[in-house]
Motif scaffolding. Structure first.
Motif, PDB file in Angstrom:
ATOM      1  N   LEU A   1      34.726  21.328  33.250  1.00 40.28           N
ATOM      2  CA  LEU A   1      35.423  22.028  34.431  1.00 40.28           C
ATOM      3  C   LEU A   1      35.666  23.475  33.929  1.00 40.28           C
ATOM      4  N   GLY A   2      36.362  23.821  32.863  1.00 43.35           N
ATOM      5  CA  GLY A   2      36.790  25.219  32.458  1.00 43.35           C
ATOM      6  C   GLY A   2      35.656  26.197  32.244  1.00 43.35           C
ATOM      7  N   VAL A   3      34.651  25.472  31.580  1.00 39.81           N
ATOM      8  CA  VAL A   3      33.298  26.403  31.291  1.00 39.81           C
ATOM      9  C   VAL A   3      32.934  26.840  32.761  1.00 39.81           C
ATOM     10  N   SER A   4      32.644  25.872  33.386  1.00 37.69           N
ATOM     11  CA  SER A   4      32.217  26.050  34.987  1.00 37.69           C
ATOM     12  C   SER A   4      32.860  27.089  35.498  1.00 37.69           C
ATOM     13  N   MET A   5      34.246  27.113  35.629  1.00 35.17           N
ATOM     14  CA  MET A   5      34.944  28.120  36.143  1.00 35.17           C
ATOM     15  C   MET A   5      34.767  29.267  35.737  1.00 35.17           C
ATOM     16  N   VAL A   6      34.804  29.375  34.175  1.00 35.17           N
ATOM     17  CA  VAL A   6      34.335  30.811  33.673  1.00 35.17           C
ATOM     18  C   VAL A   6      32.909  31.286  34.073  1.00 35.17           C
ATOM     19  N   VAL A   7      32.014  30.755  34.236  1.00 34.99           N
ATOM     20  CA  VAL A   7      30.726  30.867  34.467  1.00 34.99           C
ATOM     21  C   VAL A   7      30.857  31.469  35.996  1.00 34.99           C
ATOM     22  N   LEU A   8      31.586  30.818  36.957  1.00 35.81           N
ATOM     23  CA  LEU A   8      31.776  31.052  38.493  1.00 35.81           C
ATOM     24  C   LEU A   8      32.533  32.681  38.359  1.00 35.81           C
ATOM     25  N   GLY A   9      33.322  32.692  37.594  1.00 32.53           N
ATOM     26  CA  GLY A   9      34.051  33.993  37.581  1.00 32.53           C
ATOM     27  C   GLY A   9      33.393  35.097  37.052  1.00 32.53           C
ATOM     28  N   VAL A  10      32.497  34.761  35.992  1.00 33.87           N
ATOM     29  CA  VAL A  10      31.445  35.915  35.694  1.00 33.87           C
ATOM     30  C   VAL A  10      30.457  36.385  36.531  1.00 33.87           C
ATOM     31  N   THR A  11      29.939  35.342  37.456  1.00 29.81           N
ATOM     32  CA  THR A  11      29.221  35.506  38.395  1.00 29.81           C
ATOM     33  C   THR A  11      29.751  36.448  39.538  1.00 29.81           C
ATOM     34  N   ILE A  12      30.966  36.022  39.936  1.00 31.88           N
ATOM     35  CA  ILE A  12      31.515  36.852  40.889  1.00 31.88           C
ATOM     36  C   ILE A  12      31.783  38.042  40.616  1.00 31.88           C
ATOM     37  N   MET A  13      32.169  38.443  39.295  1.00 34.48           N
ATOM     38  CA  MET A  13      32.392  39.813  38.842  1.00 34.48           C
ATOM     39  C   MET A  13      31.279  40.576  38.572  1.00 34.48           C
ATOM     40  N   GLY A  14      30.076  39.986  38.210  1.00 35.73           N
ATOM     41  CA  GLY A  14      28.781  40.426  38.123  1.00 35.73           C
ATOM     42  C   GLY A  14      28.214  41.190  39.467  1.00 35.73           C
ATOM     43  N   ASN A  15      28.675  40.488  40.648  1.00 35.55           N
ATOM     44  CA  ASN A  15      28.293  41.083  42.136  1.00 35.55           C
ATOM     45  C   ASN A  15      28.921  42.240  42.398  1.00 35.55           C
ATOM     46  N   LEU A  16      30.033  42.724  41.811  1.00 32.64           N
ATOM     47  CA  LEU A  16      30.900  44.016  42.031  1.00 32.64           C
ATOM     48  C   LEU A  16      29.945  45.347  41.676  1.00 32.64           C
ATOM     49  N   ASN A  17      29.024  45.075  40.894  1.00 29.07           N
ATOM     50  CA  ASN A  17      28.019  46.319  40.559  1.00 29.07           C
ATOM     51  C   ASN A  17      27.261  46.827  41.678  1.00 29.07           C
ATOM     52  N   LYS A  18      26.958  45.827  42.700  1.00 29.81           N
ATOM     53  CA  LYS A  18      26.096  46.056  43.711  1.00 29.81           C
ATOM     54  C   LYS A  18      26.660  47.049  44.832  1.00 29.81           C
ATOM     55  N   GLN A  19      25.675  47.903  45.296  1.00 26.19           N
ATOM     56  CA  GLN A  19      26.378  48.939  46.491  1.00 26.19           C
ATOM     57  C   GLN A  19      26.668  47.997  47.608  1.00 26.19           C
ATOM     58  N   ALA A  20      26.192  46.763  47.985  1.00 26.25           N
ATOM     59  CA  ALA A  20      26.699  46.262  49.149  1.00 26.25           C
ATOM     60  C   ALA A  20      28.041  45.620  49.087  1.00 26.25           C
ATOM     61  N   ILE A  21      28.451  45.539  47.675  1.00 25.97           N
ATOM     62  CA  ILE A  21      29.675  44.736  47.351  1.00 25.97           C
ATOM     63  C   ILE A  21      30.974  45.778  46.812  1.00 25.97           C
ATOM     64  N   SER A  22      30.515  47.124  47.370  1.00 27.77           N
ATOM     65  CA  SER A  22      31.598  48.178  46.834  1.00 27.77           C
ATOM     66  C   SER A  22      32.638  48.252  47.924  1.00 27.77           C
ATOM     67  N   PRO A  23      33.771  48.950  47.594  1.00 24.20           N
ATOM     68  CA  PRO A  23      34.885  48.991  48.535  1.00 24.20           C
ATOM     69  C   PRO A  23      34.391  49.686  49.837  1.00 24.20           C
ATOM     70  N   GLN A  24      33.571  50.603  49.728  1.00 21.37           N
ATOM     71  CA  GLN A  24      33.262  51.308  50.840  1.00 21.37           C
ATOM     72  C   GLN A  24      32.345  50.352  51.832  1.00 21.37           C
ATOM     73  N   SER A  25      31.470  49.508  51.266  1.00 23.88           N
ATOM     74  CA  SER A  25      30.575  48.645  52.131  1.00 23.88           C
ATOM     75  C   SER A  25      31.445  47.302  52.539  1.00 23.88           C
ATOM     76  N   LEU A  26      32.057  46.910  51.581  1.00 28.45           N
ATOM     77  CA  LEU A  26      33.037  45.491  52.340  1.00 28.45           C
ATOM     78  C   LEU A  26      34.147  45.985  52.652  1.00 28.45           C
ATOM     79  N   GLY A  27      34.785  47.014  52.527  1.00 30.44           N
ATOM     80  CA  GLY A  27      36.247  47.347  52.950  1.00 30.44           C
ATOM     81  C   GLY A  27      37.339  46.815  51.894  1.00 30.44           C
ATOM     82  N   LEU A  28      38.273  47.518  51.789  1.00 29.08           N
ATOM     83  CA  LEU A  28      39.236  47.364  50.656  1.00 29.08           C
ATOM     84  C   LEU A  28      39.773  45.711  50.756  1.00 29.08           C
ATOM     85  N   PRO A  29      40.080  45.148  52.011  1.00 29.86           N
ATOM     86  CA  PRO A  29      40.786  44.163  51.794  1.00 29.86           C
ATOM     87  C   PRO A  29      39.790  42.917  51.493  1.00 29.86           C
TER      88      PRO A  29
END
Length: 248
Positions: A95-123
């Motif tokens: 369970l812990g390893v799976s959650m770490v992989v999910l966290g890395v996956t979510i954080m990896g999406n922040l490099n995309k232009q569509a997931i930037s604060p300007q595109s998503l909005g700050l909230p």
């Protein structure tokens, strides 16, 4: 039956700590689901090649929902049969390893232009980054807690401590959660699930009969002596057989 004193001393505090951790796991995985759908909708609006990103976000949210179900006290028989690493007799490492992989996956999406604060909005951007950090850190906590609150000598896992607390030793004996070696478990499983009719048929097809091997047969061309006459009887000459005579 083992006494309560034989269980690990940290089982009492572990019961409270692990159940709090369970609630935090469910909250963190729920934020991952929310962040995945936020990114899915925004990717659909901004990006032209949204299909593969959308599939990735759907898989991430589905895995999170599956882990939430594994943390709830439901479908225990299903997880014991099909997902033993998430079963009540297993630890929290998977369970812990799976959650770490999910966290890395979510954080990896922040490099995309569509997931930037300007595109998503700050909230919404804060929801995404907080869900990635939270689920990743809680995954590490689950891995550490799995080793801290287990009792390897008594074969007691962190999930069992989380479910039964300080009486885990007596409860394991009562509900039959004691672990067996793989070989003995396989032998007991095959013995208990073997049909009596099949065993009986095997006994009928393969009966245990004593076999007596006789002495070698007499291969001599001459016949043995007649015990009454005391003479050796020779075989008749086949030349004088009526079947060999010429027909008149």
């Amino acid at each position: 039956m083992p006494s309560i004193k034989k269980s690990k001393p940290s089982a009492g505090p572990g019961y409270i700590t692990l159940n709090i951790l369970r609630a935090m796991n469910i909250i963190a995985l729920s934020t991952v689901i929310a962040a995945s759908w936020v990114m899915l909708i925004k990717t659909f609006v901004v990006s032209r090649f949204f299909f593969f990103d959308a599939v990735g976000h759907i898989i991430t949210s589905s895995v999170s929902m599956f882990l939430i179900v594994s943390e709830l006290p439901i479908f225990r028989g299903y997880f014991s049969r099909n997902w033993p690493l998430l079963s009540p007799t297993s630890g929290l490492v998977f369970l812990g390893v799976s959650m770490v992989v999910l966290g890395v996956t979510i954080m990896g999406n922040l490099n995309k232009q569509a997931i930037s604060p300007q595109s998503l909005g700050l909230p919404f951007w804060r929801i995404v980054i907080s869900s990635g950090i939270l689920v990743g850190l809680l995954g590490l906590v689950n891995i550490i807690a799995s080793y801290v609150f287990r009792n390897s000598k008594a074969h007691i896992t962190a999930r069992q401590v989380r479910s039964y607390g300080v009486v885990v030793a007596t409860t394991r004996a009562a509900v039959g959660l004691d672990r067996c070696p793989r070989k003995s478990f396989h032998n007991e499983f095959m013995h208990s699930h073997r049909s009596p009719s099949v065993t009986e048929n095997r006994r009928q097809l393969n009966p245990k009969m004593p076999f007596n091997i006789s002495a070698p047969l007499n291969t001599s061309k001459e016949r043995p002596k007649n015990p009454e006459l005391g003479i050796r009887i020779a075989s008749p000459d086949m030349a004088y057989h009526p079947g060999n005579s010429e027909r008149v």
